[in-house]
Scaffold this motif. Structure first.
Motif, short mmCIF file in Angstrom:
data_model
loop_
_atom_site.label_atom_id
_atom_site.label_comp_id
_atom_site.label_asym_id
_atom_site.label_seq_id
_atom_site.Cartn_x
_atom_site.Cartn_y
_atom_site.Cartn_z
N ARG A 35 -21.87 62.62 7.73
CA ARG A 35 -20.45 62.85 8.04
C ARG A 35 -19.60 63.10 6.80
N PRO A 36 -19.71 62.28 5.73
CA PRO A 36 -18.85 62.55 4.57
C PRO A 36 -19.05 63.94 3.98
N GLU A 37 -20.32 64.38 3.84
CA GLU A 37 -20.53 65.70 3.23
C GLU A 37 -20.16 66.83 4.18
N LEU A 38 -20.30 66.62 5.49
CA LEU A 38 -19.85 67.63 6.45
C LEU A 38 -18.34 67.75 6.43
N LEU A 39 -17.66 66.60 6.30
CA LEU A 39 -16.20 66.63 6.21
C LEU A 39 -15.76 67.36 4.95
N ALA A 40 -16.44 67.09 3.83
CA ALA A 40 -16.11 67.78 2.58
C ALA A 40 -16.34 69.28 2.73
N HIS A 41 -17.42 69.66 3.39
CA HIS A 41 -17.73 71.08 3.60
C HIS A 41 -16.65 71.76 4.43
N CYS A 42 -16.29 71.15 5.55
CA CYS A 42 -15.26 71.73 6.41
C CYS A 42 -13.91 71.78 5.70
N TYR A 43 -13.63 70.77 4.87
CA TYR A 43 -12.38 70.78 4.11
C TYR A 43 -12.36 71.93 3.10
N ARG A 44 -13.47 72.13 2.39
CA ARG A 44 -13.52 73.25 1.43
C ARG A 44 -13.29 74.58 2.16
N MET A 45 -13.87 74.72 3.33
CA MET A 45 -13.73 75.95 4.09
C MET A 45 -12.31 76.15 4.61
N LEU A 46 -11.65 75.07 5.06
CA LEU A 46 -10.39 75.19 5.78
C LEU A 46 -9.16 74.78 4.97
N GLY A 47 -9.32 73.90 3.98
CA GLY A 47 -8.18 73.48 3.18
C GLY A 47 -7.22 72.56 3.89
N SER A 48 -7.65 71.97 5.01
CA SER A 48 -6.79 71.08 5.80
C SER A 48 -7.60 69.86 6.21
N VAL A 49 -7.03 68.67 6.00
CA VAL A 49 -7.71 67.43 6.39
C VAL A 49 -7.86 67.36 7.90
N HIS A 50 -6.76 67.59 8.62
CA HIS A 50 -6.78 67.48 10.08
C HIS A 50 -7.76 68.48 10.69
N ASP A 51 -7.71 69.73 10.23
CA ASP A 51 -8.62 70.75 10.76
C ASP A 51 -10.06 70.41 10.44
N ALA A 52 -10.32 69.89 9.23
CA ALA A 52 -11.69 69.53 8.85
C ALA A 52 -12.22 68.41 9.73
N GLU A 53 -11.40 67.41 10.01
CA GLU A 53 -11.83 66.33 10.90
C GLU A 53 -12.16 66.86 12.28
N ASP A 54 -11.32 67.75 12.79
CA ASP A 54 -11.57 68.34 14.10
C ASP A 54 -12.88 69.11 14.12
N LEU A 55 -13.15 69.86 13.04
CA LEU A 55 -14.36 70.68 13.00
C LEU A 55 -15.62 69.83 12.84
N VAL A 56 -15.53 68.70 12.16
CA VAL A 56 -16.69 67.79 12.09
C VAL A 56 -16.97 67.22 13.48
N GLN A 57 -15.93 66.84 14.18
CA GLN A 57 -16.11 66.36 15.55
C GLN A 57 -16.74 67.44 16.42
N ALA A 85 -21.86 73.54 11.48
CA ALA A 85 -20.53 73.31 10.90
C ALA A 85 -19.96 74.59 10.30
N THR A 86 -20.78 75.34 9.57
CA THR A 86 -20.30 76.57 8.93
C THR A 86 -19.84 77.58 9.96
N ASN A 87 -20.62 77.74 11.02
CA ASN A 87 -20.22 78.70 12.04
C ASN A 87 -19.00 78.24 12.83
N ALA A 88 -18.86 76.94 13.01
CA ALA A 88 -17.64 76.42 13.64
C ALA A 88 -16.43 76.73 12.76
N CYS A 89 -16.59 76.58 11.45
CA CYS A 89 -15.50 76.89 10.51
C CYS A 89 -15.17 78.38 10.52
N LEU A 90 -16.20 79.22 10.52
CA LEU A 90 -15.97 80.67 10.54
C LEU A 90 -15.23 81.08 11.80
#
Length: 340
Positions: A35-57, A85-90
């Motif tokens: 979870r921590p590294e997936l959250l970091a990955h989604c955050y790098r992709m999106l630049g938003s804490v809230h969006d990254a948390e949603d995408l990890v979920q 996770a990457t495809n969810a972010c894309l």
């Protein structure tokens, strides 16, 4: 931040066809370390804490639903999760604009120029270290350098797929073949995206942030000295802690500038306008030290003013990013007021 699948999908629900687990509890336990590294990955992709948390979920839910299709012979569970996770972010980035910082968007300002609000610009947000478990064993897989605000801001210059290729190859050290598998493309396409990403960053004149740094303890000590000078409205004391080429920016304002003298002029304006009675609480964001600044209001109570994040190098404080955003304050769990 912990999600439990048995709360979402039903207590004790089982599935004999699972490729990675036989119950939601087993599945949850297997995903928890990532979870921590997936959250970091989604955050790098999106630049938003809230969006990254949603995408990890969303990643975890997609993984649960696709568990029967997981094939261990094609790669590790970690790689499979990064693919999801990457495809969810894309997909998410198709409907989202980039999240810049002012220095990556407009020309440098005069430090005494009136503050100009960025209007409807959606800005890059900092992420609390606590969400990524930085500083404890659970956060060992998260690279601090790749979380720095300057680096995440630089990623905003790239297209979504260029961003993904650069992160997967150069941050997470996936091979070209693994990256191609994650992105559902060819190795040649990955290499082309990576080449274009590097060229784009060069064209954008992105400041190099990987410079000689003191230890984390020394960085925090430097910021603590800054905090003491700030609380005393000691501009000369602040100035002594700055690198020659220090950069300050302050979203949602467009203003930003470089240099000790400009910084000192601006701080003089801040203390003249906002007063010299402050309370500062230390915070940690993006693997960097910082603080929340509360100014004394007319009622006598201290009112939340800004959240400030610092880059500290061997030459001193080289970057100060000042946030004044309700969503950012909420992500750090900051109280809006504090009694004197």
């Amino acid at each position: 931040m912990v999600w439990r699948f048995n709360r979402v999908l039903g207590e004790g629900r089982s599935g004999r066809e699972l490729g990675v687990a036989t119950t939601t509890e087993d599945f949850d336990r297997q995903l928890e370390p990532y979870r921590p590294e997936l959250l970091a990955h989604c955050y790098r992709m999106l630049g938003s804490v809230h969006d990254a948390e949603d995408l990890v979920q969303e990643t975890c839910l997609r993984a649960w639903r696709a568990r029967a299709r997981y094939d261990r012979t094609r790669g590790s569970l970690r790689t499979w999760l990064y693919r999801i996770a990457t495809n969810a972010c894309l997909n998410a980035l198709e409907s989202r604009s980039r999240r810049p910082l002012p220095s990556g968007m407009v020309a440098e300002s005069d430090p005494l120029r009136s503050l100009v609000h960025g209007g409807e610009v959606t800005w890059l947000q900092p992420i609390p270290d606590a969400l990524l478990h930085l500083g404890d064993p659970a956060g060992a897989a998260v690279d601090r350098d790749s979380l720095r605000l300057a680096f995440v801001a630089a990623l905003q210059h790239l297209s979504a797929r260029q961003r993904a290729a650069l992160i997967l190859r150069e941050v997470l050290a996936f091979s070209a073949a693994e990256t191609a598998d994650v992105l559902g493309t060819s190795v040649a396409s990955v290499n082309s995206s990576l080449q274009r990403a590097r060229a784009r960053l060069n064209e954008a004149g992105v400041r190099e942030d990987r410079v000689a740094e003191p230890s984390q303890a020394e960085q925090r000590a430097c910021v603590e000295r800054y905090m003491k000078a700030f609380e005393k409205a000691d501009i000369e004391g602040i100035k002594k802690l700055l690198a020659d080429d220090v950069l300050m920016e302050m979203p949602p304002m467009l203003n930003w500038f470089v240099g000790r003298d400009n910084y000192a002029q601006f701080m003089g304006w801040v203390f003249a306008k906002a007063g010299s009675s402050w309370r500062l609480d230390p915070i940690a964001a993006n693997g960097q030290p910082g603080f929340a600044a509360y100014r004394r209001g007319d009622s006598g109570a201290f009112e939340l003013h800004t959240l400030q994040v610092f880059t500290v190098t061997d030459a001193g404080i080289s970057r100060t990013t000042v946030f004044q955003d309700i969503e950012v304050f909420a992500a750090f769990g900051l109280d809006t007021k504090s009694e004197p």
